[in-house]
Design a protein around this motif. Sequence first.
Motif, PDB file in Angstrom:
ATOM      1  N   LEU A  34      -4.182   7.206  14.063  1.00 55.25           N
ATOM      2  CA  LEU A  34      -4.790   6.245  13.157  1.00 55.25           C
ATOM      3  C   LEU A  34      -5.427   6.939  11.956  1.00 55.25           C
ATOM      4  O   LEU A  34      -5.421   6.404  10.826  1.00 55.25           O
ATOM      5  CB  LEU A  34      -5.840   5.408  13.901  1.00 55.25           C
ATOM      6  N   GLU A  35      -5.993   8.127  12.167  1.00 54.64           N
ATOM      7  CA  GLU A  35      -6.545   8.872  11.029  1.00 54.64           C
ATOM      8  C   GLU A  35      -5.450   9.265  10.060  1.00 54.64           C
ATOM      9  O   GLU A  35      -5.644   9.232   8.820  1.00 54.64           O
ATOM     10  CB  GLU A  35      -7.290  10.099  11.543  1.00 54.64           C
ATOM     11  N   ALA A  36      -4.291   9.645  10.601  1.00 52.40           N
ATOM     12  CA  ALA A  36      -3.164   9.976   9.725  1.00 52.40           C
ATOM     13  C   ALA A  36      -2.710   8.745   8.953  1.00 52.40           C
ATOM     14  O   ALA A  36      -2.396   8.822   7.747  1.00 52.40           O
ATOM     15  CB  ALA A  36      -2.016  10.545  10.552  1.00 52.40           C
ATOM     16  N   LEU A  37      -2.703   7.578   9.619  1.00 51.07           N
ATOM     17  CA  LEU A  37      -2.326   6.331   8.944  1.00 51.07           C
ATOM     18  C   LEU A  37      -3.348   5.976   7.873  1.00 51.07           C
ATOM     19  O   LEU A  37      -2.996   5.564   6.756  1.00 51.07           O
ATOM     20  CB  LEU A  37      -2.205   5.191   9.964  1.00 51.07           C
ATOM     21  N   GLY A  38      -4.622   6.161   8.204  1.00 52.02           N
ATOM     22  CA  GLY A  38      -5.666   5.818   7.249  1.00 52.02           C
ATOM     23  C   GLY A  38      -5.599   6.637   5.979  1.00 52.02           C
ATOM     24  O   GLY A  38      -6.025   6.185   4.906  1.00 52.02           O
ATOM     25  N   VAL A  88      -2.979   7.463   4.381  1.00 57.08           N
ATOM     26  CA  VAL A  88      -1.873   7.066   3.507  1.00 57.08           C
ATOM     27  C   VAL A  88      -1.810   5.557   3.258  1.00 57.08           C
ATOM     28  O   VAL A  88      -1.090   5.121   2.357  1.00 57.08           O
ATOM     29  CB  VAL A  88      -0.512   7.528   4.103  1.00 57.08           C
ATOM     30  N   GLU A  89      -2.553   4.776   4.030  1.00 55.93           N
ATOM     31  CA  GLU A  89      -2.457   3.325   3.846  1.00 55.93           C
ATOM     32  C   GLU A  89      -3.211   2.891   2.601  1.00 55.93           C
ATOM     33  O   GLU A  89      -4.147   3.555   2.146  1.00 55.93           O
ATOM     34  CB  GLU A  89      -2.993   2.584   5.080  1.00 55.93           C
ATOM     35  N   THR A  90      -2.809   1.722   2.081  1.00 57.38           N
ATOM     36  CA  THR A  90      -3.462   1.165   0.898  1.00 57.38           C
ATOM     37  C   THR A  90      -4.536   0.181   1.324  1.00 57.38           C
ATOM     38  O   THR A  90      -4.547  -0.317   2.448  1.00 57.38           O
ATOM     39  CB  THR A  90      -2.431   0.442   0.013  1.00 57.38           C
ATOM     40  N   ALA A  91      -5.446  -0.108   0.415  1.00 53.22           N
ATOM     41  CA  ALA A  91      -6.521  -1.060   0.711  1.00 53.22           C
ATOM     42  C   ALA A  91      -5.949  -2.472   0.800  1.00 53.22           C
ATOM     43  O   ALA A  91      -4.987  -2.805   0.086  1.00 53.22           O
ATOM     44  CB  ALA A  91      -7.589  -0.985  -0.370  1.00 53.22           C
ATOM     45  N   PRO A  92      -6.503  -3.321   1.668  1.00 55.14           N
ATOM     46  CA  PRO A  92      -6.021  -4.704   1.755  1.00 55.14           C
ATOM     47  C   PRO A  92      -6.304  -5.452   0.467  1.00 55.14           C
ATOM     48  O   PRO A  92      -7.296  -5.183  -0.205  1.00 55.14           O
ATOM     49  CB  PRO A  92      -6.821  -5.284   2.920  1.00 55.14           C
TER      50      PRO A  92
END
Length: 381
Positions: A351-355, A357-361
């Motif tokens: 989840l840290e790896a996803l966080g 690279v993910e964009t803000a909602p």
Amino acid sequence: MSARDYYAVLGVARDAPEAEIKKAYRKLAMQHHPDRNNGDKAAEEKFKEITAAYEILCDAEKRAHYDRFGDAGPSRGAQGFGPVDLSEALGIFMRDFGGMGGFDAFFGGGERTRRERQRGADIKVVLKLTLADVATGTNRTVKLRTFDRCEACAGSGAKSGTKATTCGTCGGKGEVRRGAQSIFGQFVAVGPCPTCGGQGSVILSPCPKCQGEGLVRAEKTVQIDVPAGVADHHYLTVRGQGVPGPRGAPPGDLVAVLEIAEDPRFERHGDDLIFDLPVSFAQAALGAELTVPTPYGESVLKIQPGTQTGMLYRVKHKGLPHVGSSGKGDLHVRVRVWTPTHLTAEQRKALEALGSVETAPPAEEGAGKKFWEDLRRAFGA
């Protein structure tokens, strides 16, 4: 529209008040009454038809059921609003109009009115059902502690070898009339005969087994057929399965009130159901095929990629049956994205790896309203 339009039968509008319904029925009943048509079968069938319509529409609760469900509603017997036979139709007419304007004497209906007055009591039972029972329909067998006709006297109340004699006070009419004078003029008061209690006859030699009542205590079992799609606190009426009337009078009815237990899996809205489906973030984001419960077993639901919390999916025809028709409601699946409360080291790292690279909602204005708009649209509100 139902198979039988009772409003059309009586020639009244669907919003007609009770007084207008009674007036229309009285006029048609006078026209088609069997005693006025020399036993004409067509008139007899018409009389039964208009009486069946009147019995439903003059009762507020039965009328409400009919307006909602049509003539297959649950208010009249297990299979809906059934027809009435001739004796029942005559009894209904004399019950409501027999004492008005001398109709009773005109039609020779004193015996019918007396028998209706002595009709046996109704029996009320409660049937406990599950949502599965509602989905498929079911039947229940109930055991009743009631009365039955005395076999020793065949329900007459008179000792074997004897019979009741005509009451000398009322001459067999079961009622007495007394004239009185008031400031408005002379009027006639009619009431049950005090000597025979409205029976029209007296028993000089009572049956020793039933003490002249014609009834003895008994137990019996009755099967009640419950149609699919019924709702909580609906009731079913089984004609003639109540307490027999005294000395050969008609029996009452068995009235079954329905109590439907809540199913913790579903919210019920009429014939539609709502099920809350928890999904993981990965399932919501990537899409998934999941199984959801229905009243008829499990069904596969395809979750689309990018599904948001509160999104509704409709599974057609997996709700509850419509009473009196072949259709069914729908199952609405409400998605809830589940957030884990405890993470393993591996899950946290992912989840840290996803966080990173993910964009803000998106700041979607009015997003809170969207769920309620979807819900209202789903139920046609």
